[in-house]
Design a protein around this motif. Sequence first.
Motif, PDB file in Angstrom:
ATOM      1  N   ALA A 142      15.321   2.119  19.597  1.00  0.00           N
ATOM      2  CA  ALA A 142      13.940   1.648  19.707  1.00  0.00           C
ATOM      3  C   ALA A 142      13.527   1.014  18.387  1.00  0.00           C
ATOM      4  O   ALA A 142      14.247   1.084  17.376  1.00  0.00           O
ATOM      5  N   SER A 143      12.370   0.387  18.390  1.00  0.00           N
ATOM      6  CA  SER A 143      11.876  -0.219  17.158  1.00  0.00           C
ATOM      7  C   SER A 143      10.359  -0.198  17.149  1.00  0.00           C
ATOM      8  O   SER A 143       9.708  -0.166  18.183  1.00  0.00           O
ATOM      9  N   SER A 144       9.830  -0.237  15.929  1.00  0.00           N
ATOM     10  CA  SER A 144       8.395  -0.393  15.734  1.00  0.00           C
ATOM     11  C   SER A 144       8.185  -1.671  14.940  1.00  0.00           C
ATOM     12  O   SER A 144       8.793  -1.854  13.875  1.00  0.00           O
ATOM     13  N   ALA A 145       7.363  -2.549  15.460  1.00  0.00           N
ATOM     14  CA  ALA A 145       7.142  -3.840  14.810  1.00  0.00           C
ATOM     15  C   ALA A 145       5.764  -3.900  14.153  1.00  0.00           C
ATOM     16  O   ALA A 145       4.886  -3.086  14.441  1.00  0.00           O
ATOM     17  N   ASN A 146       5.610  -4.869  13.288  1.00  0.00           N
ATOM     18  CA  ASN A 146       4.389  -5.171  12.535  1.00  0.00           C
ATOM     19  C   ASN A 146       4.189  -4.204  11.369  1.00  0.00           C
ATOM     20  O   ASN A 146       3.956  -4.607  10.244  1.00  0.00           O
ATOM     21  N   LEU A 147       4.218  -2.898  11.649  1.00  0.00           N
ATOM     22  CA  LEU A 147       4.095  -1.880  10.597  1.00  0.00           C
ATOM     23  C   LEU A 147       2.818  -2.070   9.776  1.00  0.00           C
ATOM     24  O   LEU A 147       2.792  -1.874   8.571  1.00  0.00           O
ATOM     25  N   GLY A 148       1.777  -2.476  10.491  1.00  0.00           N
ATOM     26  CA  GLY A 148       0.505  -2.768   9.846  1.00  0.00           C
ATOM     27  C   GLY A 148       0.358  -4.260   9.651  1.00  0.00           C
ATOM     28  O   GLY A 148       0.097  -4.999  10.604  1.00  0.00           O
ATOM     29  N   PRO A 149       0.563  -4.758   8.442  1.00  0.00           N
ATOM     30  CA  PRO A 149       0.253  -6.156   8.159  1.00  0.00           C
ATOM     31  C   PRO A 149       1.316  -7.158   8.584  1.00  0.00           C
ATOM     32  O   PRO A 149       1.025  -8.348   8.697  1.00  0.00           O
ATOM     33  N   GLY A 150       2.555  -6.720   8.819  1.00  0.00           N
ATOM     34  CA  GLY A 150       3.665  -7.651   9.013  1.00  0.00           C
ATOM     35  C   GLY A 150       3.784  -8.180  10.420  1.00  0.00           C
ATOM     36  O   GLY A 150       4.820  -8.032  11.078  1.00  0.00           O
ATOM     37  N   PHE A 151       2.743  -8.842  10.889  1.00  0.00           N
ATOM     38  CA  PHE A 151       2.683  -9.315  12.271  1.00  0.00           C
ATOM     39  C   PHE A 151       3.852 -10.257  12.568  1.00  0.00           C
ATOM     40  O   PHE A 151       4.030 -11.282  11.909  1.00  0.00           O
ATOM     41  N   ASP A 152       4.666  -9.884  13.560  1.00  0.00           N
ATOM     42  CA  ASP A 152       5.828 -10.662  13.994  1.00  0.00           C
ATOM     43  C   ASP A 152       6.870 -10.851  12.892  1.00  0.00           C
ATOM     44  O   ASP A 152       7.756 -11.707  13.022  1.00  0.00           O
ATOM     45  N   SER A 153       6.802 -10.048  11.822  1.00  0.00           N
ATOM     46  CA  SER A 153       7.741 -10.269  10.721  1.00  0.00           C
ATOM     47  C   SER A 153       8.408  -9.005  10.177  1.00  0.00           C
ATOM     48  O   SER A 153       9.482  -9.106   9.571  1.00  0.00           O
TER      49      SER A 153
ATOM     50  N   PHE B  77      -5.502 -11.024   2.060  1.00  0.00           N
ATOM     51  CA  PHE B  77      -5.379  -9.568   1.983  1.00  0.00           C
ATOM     52  C   PHE B  77      -4.131  -9.101   2.724  1.00  0.00           C
ATOM     53  O   PHE B  77      -3.318  -8.331   2.195  1.00  0.00           O
ATOM     54  N   THR B  78      -3.958  -9.580   3.950  1.00  0.00           N
ATOM     55  CA  THR B  78      -2.834  -9.135   4.774  1.00  0.00           C
ATOM     56  C   THR B  78      -1.509  -9.637   4.220  1.00  0.00           C
ATOM     57  O   THR B  78      -0.498  -8.924   4.257  1.00  0.00           O
ATOM     58  N   GLY B  79      -1.502 -10.855   3.678  1.00  0.00           N
ATOM     59  CA  GLY B  79      -0.283 -11.359   3.064  1.00  0.00           C
ATOM     60  C   GLY B  79       0.166 -10.507   1.893  1.00  0.00           C
ATOM     61  O   GLY B  79       1.362 -10.219   1.730  1.00  0.00           O
TER      62      GLY B  79
ATOM     63  N   LEU C 138       2.813   3.319   0.550  1.00  0.00           N
ATOM     64  CA  LEU C 138       2.705   3.020   1.984  1.00  0.00           C
ATOM     65  C   LEU C 138       1.263   2.973   2.488  1.00  0.00           C
ATOM     66  O   LEU C 138       0.955   2.204   3.399  1.00  0.00           O
ATOM     67  N   MET C 139       0.391   3.769   1.935  1.00  0.00           N
ATOM     68  CA  MET C 139      -0.986   3.759   2.429  1.00  0.00           C
ATOM     69  C   MET C 139      -1.609   2.378   2.230  1.00  0.00           C
ATOM     70  O   MET C 139      -2.194   1.795   3.155  1.00  0.00           O
ATOM     71  N   ALA C 140      -1.469   1.835   1.040  1.00  0.00           N
ATOM     72  CA  ALA C 140      -1.983   0.493   0.789  1.00  0.00           C
ATOM     73  C   ALA C 140      -1.173  -0.562   1.531  1.00  0.00           C
ATOM     74  O   ALA C 140      -1.717  -1.523   2.082  1.00  0.00           O
ATOM     75  N   ALA C 141       0.148  -0.371   1.592  1.00  0.00           N
ATOM     76  CA  ALA C 141       1.034  -1.377   2.172  1.00  0.00           C
ATOM     77  C   ALA C 141       0.854  -1.539   3.678  1.00  0.00           C
ATOM     78  O   ALA C 141       1.205  -2.584   4.231  1.00  0.00           O
TER      79      ALA C 141
ATOM     80  N   ASP D 147      -4.152  -3.603   7.218  1.00  0.00           N
ATOM     81  CA  ASP D 147      -4.060  -4.863   7.964  1.00  0.00           C
ATOM     82  C   ASP D 147      -5.445  -5.384   8.316  1.00  0.00           C
ATOM     83  O   ASP D 147      -6.323  -4.621   8.709  1.00  0.00           O
ATOM     84  N   ARG D 148      -5.625  -6.687   8.185  1.00  0.00           N
ATOM     85  CA  ARG D 148      -6.853  -7.330   8.657  1.00  0.00           C
ATOM     86  C   ARG D 148      -6.553  -8.504   9.586  1.00  0.00           C
ATOM     87  O   ARG D 148      -7.439  -9.302   9.877  1.00  0.00           O
TER      88      ARG D 148
END
Length: 300
Positions: free
Chosen positions: A13-24, A203-205, A222-225, A228-229
């Motif tokens: 399985a996988s988890s994507a985005n991980l907060g800010p990393g949308f599609d990346s 911010f998200t970048g 990780l808390m800051a990383a 996501d906005r």
Amino acid sequence: MGRPSEVRVRVPASSANLGPGFDSLGLALALYDDVVVSTTSSGVSVEVTGEGAAQVPCDETHLVVRAMHHAFATFGEEPPGLRLQCANAIPHSRGLGSSAAAAVAGAVAACVLTGRDVALEQDALLQVTAGMEGHADNAAASLLGGFVIAWETPGNTAARFHAVRRDVHAGIAPVALVAGVESSTKTTRGLLPEVVPLADAAFTGSRTALSVLAFTTAPELLMAATEDRLHQGYRRPAYPESADLVDALRASGVPATISGAGPTVLALTSDGTLPAGVDTTGFAVLPLPVDTVGAQVEIG
């Protein structure tokens, strides 16, 4: 390498985005679908047990079969017939990459059945699987394991999708909180705006860049990383209970995000446990170590 008549593929399985990393950004998790594919003289038969057994088609339209057809077009001649036995543990439509795992399973199986070396064909496999998904984060994580950074080169039909894999810091112990309801990626993407404020994009970048450091060498960040906005706030109406759980976990000191398109929540703990005061009613709590190897092959 000869052409085997049977192959077993195990895909995480996988988890994507991980907060800010949308599609990346993507993370492989130790929860697996197993697919055994045998060549036959004609036709296609599909047997499914476990997750999705009562919902998925058992014919040519099955996602693993469709992925195999795509991959055979890349790797070589297709056998006259196929028999698939799918044992699924990855929940469907929950944000844990079930469709990407199915695509990877089918593409890898086809690669092996045409006598190719999976290790040498990972780029081609990524093109097939990410092409079916439209983005490479989940597919790359299931294919390669670990933590992945994925990107796209639009217009490059030969190598449109790209990914690099990195080891995850040993101090990160993910916990998936799997919601009892399903979510549609198409629906949640429909909630996203065409334009976001420049300040939110910046911010998200910055948080996406910080994530690479946090997941690999500095988990204390990780808390800051995982802030996501870009997408989670806009999607909140699709999974309000999940968004509330993310807020509660973060308020208790646990970095947490929506997993992919949701509604599963991913908590990034240090020891696989959650704070006692967080209410997880309605969610199945699954400590899931990081998968470090990606798709695994056993030739019968």
